[in-house]
Every structure is written in C-alpha cells, then in structure tokens.
Design a protein around this motif. Sequence first.
Motif, PDB file in Angstrom:
ATOM      1  N   UNK A   7     -10.626  23.843  -7.445  1.00  0.00           N
ATOM      2  CA  UNK A   7     -10.273  23.116  -6.208  1.00  0.00           C
ATOM      3  C   UNK A   7      -8.909  22.969  -6.054  1.00  0.00           C
ATOM      4  N   UNK A   8      -8.783  23.165  -4.603  1.00  0.00           N
ATOM      5  CA  UNK A   8      -7.276  22.917  -4.073  1.00  0.00           C
ATOM      6  C   UNK A   8      -7.028  21.390  -3.986  1.00  0.00           C
ATOM      7  N   UNK A   9      -5.738  21.091  -3.912  1.00  0.00           N
ATOM      8  CA  UNK A   9      -5.557  19.760  -3.452  1.00  0.00           C
ATOM      9  C   UNK A   9      -4.933  19.488  -2.226  1.00  0.00           C
ATOM     10  N   UNK A  10      -3.967  20.514  -1.696  1.00  0.00           N
ATOM     11  CA  UNK A  10      -3.173  20.363  -0.620  1.00  0.00           C
ATOM     12  C   UNK A  10      -3.893  21.634   0.264  1.00  0.00           C
ATOM     13  N   UNK A  11      -4.214  21.027   1.578  1.00  0.00           N
ATOM     14  CA  UNK A  11      -4.989  21.751   2.561  1.00  0.00           C
ATOM     15  C   UNK A  11      -6.382  21.935   2.489  1.00  0.00           C
ATOM     16  N   UNK A  12      -6.982  21.007   1.664  1.00  0.00           N
ATOM     17  CA  UNK A  12      -8.604  21.055   1.606  1.00  0.00           C
ATOM     18  C   UNK A  12      -8.935  19.973   3.030  1.00  0.00           C
ATOM     19  N   UNK A  13     -10.159  20.518   3.241  1.00  0.00           N
ATOM     20  CA  UNK A  13     -11.049  20.014   4.361  1.00  0.00           C
ATOM     21  C   UNK A  13     -11.823  18.871   3.878  1.00  0.00           C
ATOM     22  N   UNK A  14     -12.695  19.150   2.913  1.00  0.00           N
ATOM     23  CA  UNK A  14     -13.648  18.300   2.593  1.00  0.00           C
ATOM     24  C   UNK A  14     -13.332  18.006   0.927  1.00  0.00           C
ATOM     25  N   UNK A  15     -13.860  19.013   0.270  1.00  0.00           N
ATOM     26  CA  UNK A  15     -13.261  18.874  -1.420  1.00  0.00           C
ATOM     27  C   UNK A  15     -12.440  19.627  -1.889  1.00  0.00           C
ATOM     28  N   UNK A  16     -11.911  20.732  -1.235  1.00  0.00           N
ATOM     29  CA  UNK A  16     -11.170  21.909  -1.533  1.00  0.00           C
ATOM     30  C   UNK A  16     -12.043  22.847  -2.220  1.00  0.00           C
ATOM     31  N   UNK A  19     -11.263  26.406  -0.331  1.00  0.00           N
ATOM     32  CA  UNK A  19      -9.795  26.719  -0.556  1.00  0.00           C
ATOM     33  C   UNK A  19      -9.778  27.445  -1.916  1.00  0.00           C
ATOM     34  N   UNK A  20     -10.100  26.704  -2.796  1.00  0.00           N
ATOM     35  CA  UNK A  20     -10.113  27.307  -4.147  1.00  0.00           C
ATOM     36  C   UNK A  20     -10.717  28.816  -4.255  1.00  0.00           C
ATOM     37  N   UNK A  21     -11.814  28.886  -3.604  1.00  0.00           N
ATOM     38  CA  UNK A  21     -12.401  29.999  -3.808  1.00  0.00           C
ATOM     39  C   UNK A  21     -11.540  31.040  -3.018  1.00  0.00           C
ATOM     40  N   UNK A  26      -8.277  35.939  -3.043  1.00  0.00           N
ATOM     41  CA  UNK A  26      -7.073  36.346  -2.273  1.00  0.00           C
ATOM     42  C   UNK A  26      -7.411  36.538  -0.742  1.00  0.00           C
ATOM     43  N   UNK A  27      -8.325  35.637  -0.128  1.00  0.00           N
ATOM     44  CA  UNK A  27      -8.567  35.381   1.210  1.00  0.00           C
ATOM     45  C   UNK A  27      -8.073  34.242   1.918  1.00  0.00           C
ATOM     46  N   UNK A  28      -8.144  34.347   3.307  1.00  0.00           N
ATOM     47  CA  UNK A  28      -7.739  33.223   4.101  1.00  0.00           C
ATOM     48  C   UNK A  28      -8.859  32.148   3.899  1.00  0.00           C
ATOM     49  N   UNK A  29      -8.625  30.733   3.561  1.00  0.00           N
ATOM     50  CA  UNK A  29      -9.512  29.917   3.455  1.00  0.00           C
ATOM     51  C   UNK A  29     -10.495  29.617   4.506  1.00  0.00           C
ATOM     52  N   UNK A  30      -9.996  29.999   5.670  1.00  0.00           N
ATOM     53  CA  UNK A  30     -10.810  29.864   7.105  1.00  0.00           C
ATOM     54  C   UNK A  30     -11.934  30.736   6.894  1.00  0.00           C
ATOM     55  N   UNK A  31     -11.877  31.807   6.547  1.00  0.00           N
ATOM     56  CA  UNK A  31     -12.656  33.040   6.459  1.00  0.00           C
ATOM     57  C   UNK A  31     -13.791  32.467   5.272  1.00  0.00           C
ATOM     58  N   UNK A  32     -13.447  31.708   4.447  1.00  0.00           N
ATOM     59  CA  UNK A  32     -14.774  31.295   3.482  1.00  0.00           C
ATOM     60  C   UNK A  32     -15.318  30.292   4.143  1.00  0.00           C
ATOM     61  N   UNK A  33     -14.478  29.313   4.844  1.00  0.00           N
ATOM     62  CA  UNK A  33     -14.975  28.210   5.570  1.00  0.00           C
ATOM     63  C   UNK A  33     -16.110  28.588   6.539  1.00  0.00           C
ATOM     64  N   UNK A  34     -15.782  29.714   7.103  1.00  0.00           N
ATOM     65  CA  UNK A  34     -16.651  30.265   8.410  1.00  0.00           C
ATOM     66  C   UNK A  34     -17.943  30.915   7.716  1.00  0.00           C
ATOM     67  N   UNK A  35     -17.596  31.482   6.743  1.00  0.00           N
ATOM     68  CA  UNK A  35     -18.877  32.281   5.830  1.00  0.00           C
ATOM     69  C   UNK A  35     -19.826  31.153   5.611  1.00  0.00           C
ATOM     70  N   UNK A  36     -19.152  30.104   5.055  1.00  0.00           N
ATOM     71  CA  UNK A  36     -20.201  29.117   4.314  1.00  0.00           C
ATOM     72  C   UNK A  36     -20.875  28.202   5.516  1.00  0.00           C
TER      73      UNK A  36
END
Length: 66
Positions: A7-16, A19-21, A26-36
């Motif tokens: 899990x990431x610690x900086x730039x996390x929205x809920x638990x990170x 962002x860690x995934x 090697x993707x943009x965290x916003x893409x992973x958040x949108x997919x989720x």
Amino acid sequence: MPKKLYKIEQGKVICGVCGGVAEYLDLDPNIIRLITVLMGVFCAFFPLLIAYIVIACILPDKSMTF
C-alpha cells in the motif's frame, strides 16, 4: 530486485491499495481507481468492498517493505 505489492502512504485516497497496485503494474493510480469503481458499479459492489477491505488489511505499507 523483484517487484513487491504494497500500500502506498503518500497520495492515497482511502487506504492506498489502488495506488500500490498501480505502482506494481506501472500504471496511473487514477486508472486503477476508475476500474475499481466501474467494477463495483457494474459487477457487484458488496464482494468488491469485502475484497478491498481484506486486501487493505493484508498488504503491508510501503515503508515496511523497504
């Protein structure tokens, strides 16, 4: 050095978790958040929520892995 999932610690929205995934893949965290979010809306919200909570409890923080 092998890749590690954490899990990431900086730039996390809920638990990170997303962002860690994203760093692991090697993707943009916003893409992973949108997919989720889309998976939660169109597939099944409750199982995804349970999986997210379990993953957030299991994954270590980035500072603990390095």
